[in-house]
Design an enzyme around this catalytic site. Sequence first.
Site, short mmCIF file in Angstrom:
data_model
loop_
_atom_site.label_atom_id
_atom_site.label_comp_id
_atom_site.label_asym_id
_atom_site.label_seq_id
_atom_site.Cartn_x
_atom_site.Cartn_y
_atom_site.Cartn_z
N SER A 140 -8.62 24.52 -25.69
CA SER A 140 -9.77 24.86 -26.12
C SER A 140 -10.46 25.73 -24.44
O SER A 140 -10.19 25.28 -23.53
CB SER A 140 -10.79 23.93 -26.47
OG SER A 140 -12.02 24.39 -26.65
N TYR A 153 -15.72 15.27 -26.69
CA TYR A 153 -14.65 16.33 -26.98
C TYR A 153 -14.15 17.00 -25.84
O TYR A 153 -13.02 17.00 -25.74
CB TYR A 153 -15.15 17.13 -28.12
CG TYR A 153 -14.52 18.34 -28.44
CD1 TYR A 153 -14.73 19.63 -28.01
CD2 TYR A 153 -13.59 18.27 -29.51
CE1 TYR A 153 -14.01 20.61 -28.27
CE2 TYR A 153 -12.64 19.12 -29.85
CZ TYR A 153 -13.02 20.45 -29.27
OH TYR A 153 -12.32 21.39 -29.85
N LYS A 157 -9.84 18.12 -24.59
CA LYS A 157 -9.24 19.42 -24.30
C LYS A 157 -8.75 19.60 -23.23
O LYS A 157 -7.55 20.26 -23.22
CB LYS A 157 -10.32 20.58 -24.91
CG LYS A 157 -10.80 20.29 -26.63
CD LYS A 157 -9.80 20.73 -27.48
CE LYS A 157 -8.69 19.57 -28.19
NZ LYS A 157 -7.95 20.09 -29.13
#
Length: 250
Positions: A140, A153, A157
């Site tokens: 990401s 999160y 990534k």
Amino acid sequence: MLLKDKTVIVTGGSRGIGRAVAVACAQHGANVVVSHHSHADETIADIKALGRGVVAVKGDVADPHTAQLLVQAAVEHFGGVDVLVSNAGICPFHGFLDMPLETFQRTMEVNLHGAFYVTQAVANRMKDQGRGGSIIAISSISALVGGEYQTHYTPTKAGVHSLMQSTAIALGKYGIRCNSVMPGTILTDINKDDLSDPEKVAYFNKRIPLGRMGQPEDIGGAVVFLASDMAAYVTGASLLVDGGLFVNLQ
Ligand SMILES: NC(=O)C1=CN([C@@H]2O[C@H](COP(=O)(O)OP(=O)(O)OC[C@H]3O[C@@H](n4cnc5c(N)ncnc54)[C@H](OP(=O)(O)O)[C@@H]3O)[C@@H](O)[C@H]2O)C=CC1
Ligand SMILES: C[C@H](O)[C@@H]1OC(=O)[C@H](O)[C@@H]1O
């Protein structure tokens, strides 16, 4: 046809980016094994309509056994595996200081541990097959920048991007390439609630040079390229697919 008669495993292929990637691979001639942990009916219908083979495997990627089931399905139905797209992921937005332990742990287990398990299982099969392969992690833009409500999160990534860098080194001797794709903000279920805020939508549309947030289909081409022999000398790399969001400071 860049992936004619290749077998592609896509984790999280039931919805969003995974579904779009699975369809894009099928459009380029691949047979597809998709994982989900609810159902993948629409993806199955999409791929059958293209005349390609498709198998759905129900399982939680945070369970190492799911990776074995995916490889087993690819071998039994299509004789082996040529491409892995490690896509399954969650992003339950939450503040940092009061982040519940289970929210943190689950996000790590699904996004990072799950990527590790499936990459390891597929790489071992690819090594035994002796014909190389391509492994693509859906990382990401959030591997490169932060988010106030994504402290659990963004490290995952960054982690899957780093996993591809290290596995590229470990697996190069077997002809297995490992790369990451870094989507920007793509309109899927993962951010449906977050993007129900009109101010946030306006912010992204203004910040993104191409003037719009991405659609899942915007990711398929980058994945097909990295999966194909067009990227025969590309490994340990990453490809931002973000409409210019990352570079636009002012
Ligand atoms: N949307 C975006 O803006 C961006 C997304 N990404 C990444 O793209 C990937 C896909 O996200 P996106 O398509 O947006 O998300 P969606 O929520 O639309 O889809 C998530 C997919 O992952 C599957 N999944 C979730 N948890 C598990 C699990 N424990 N085991 C197996 N499958 C699971 C879901 O299966 P099921 O349907 O069964 O729940 C679904 O197929 C993620 O890794 C995300 O981090 C990266 C950058 C931007
Ligand atoms: C869930 C987010 O909205 C989405 O996922 C990411 O990786 C980026 O942070 C996107 O904005």
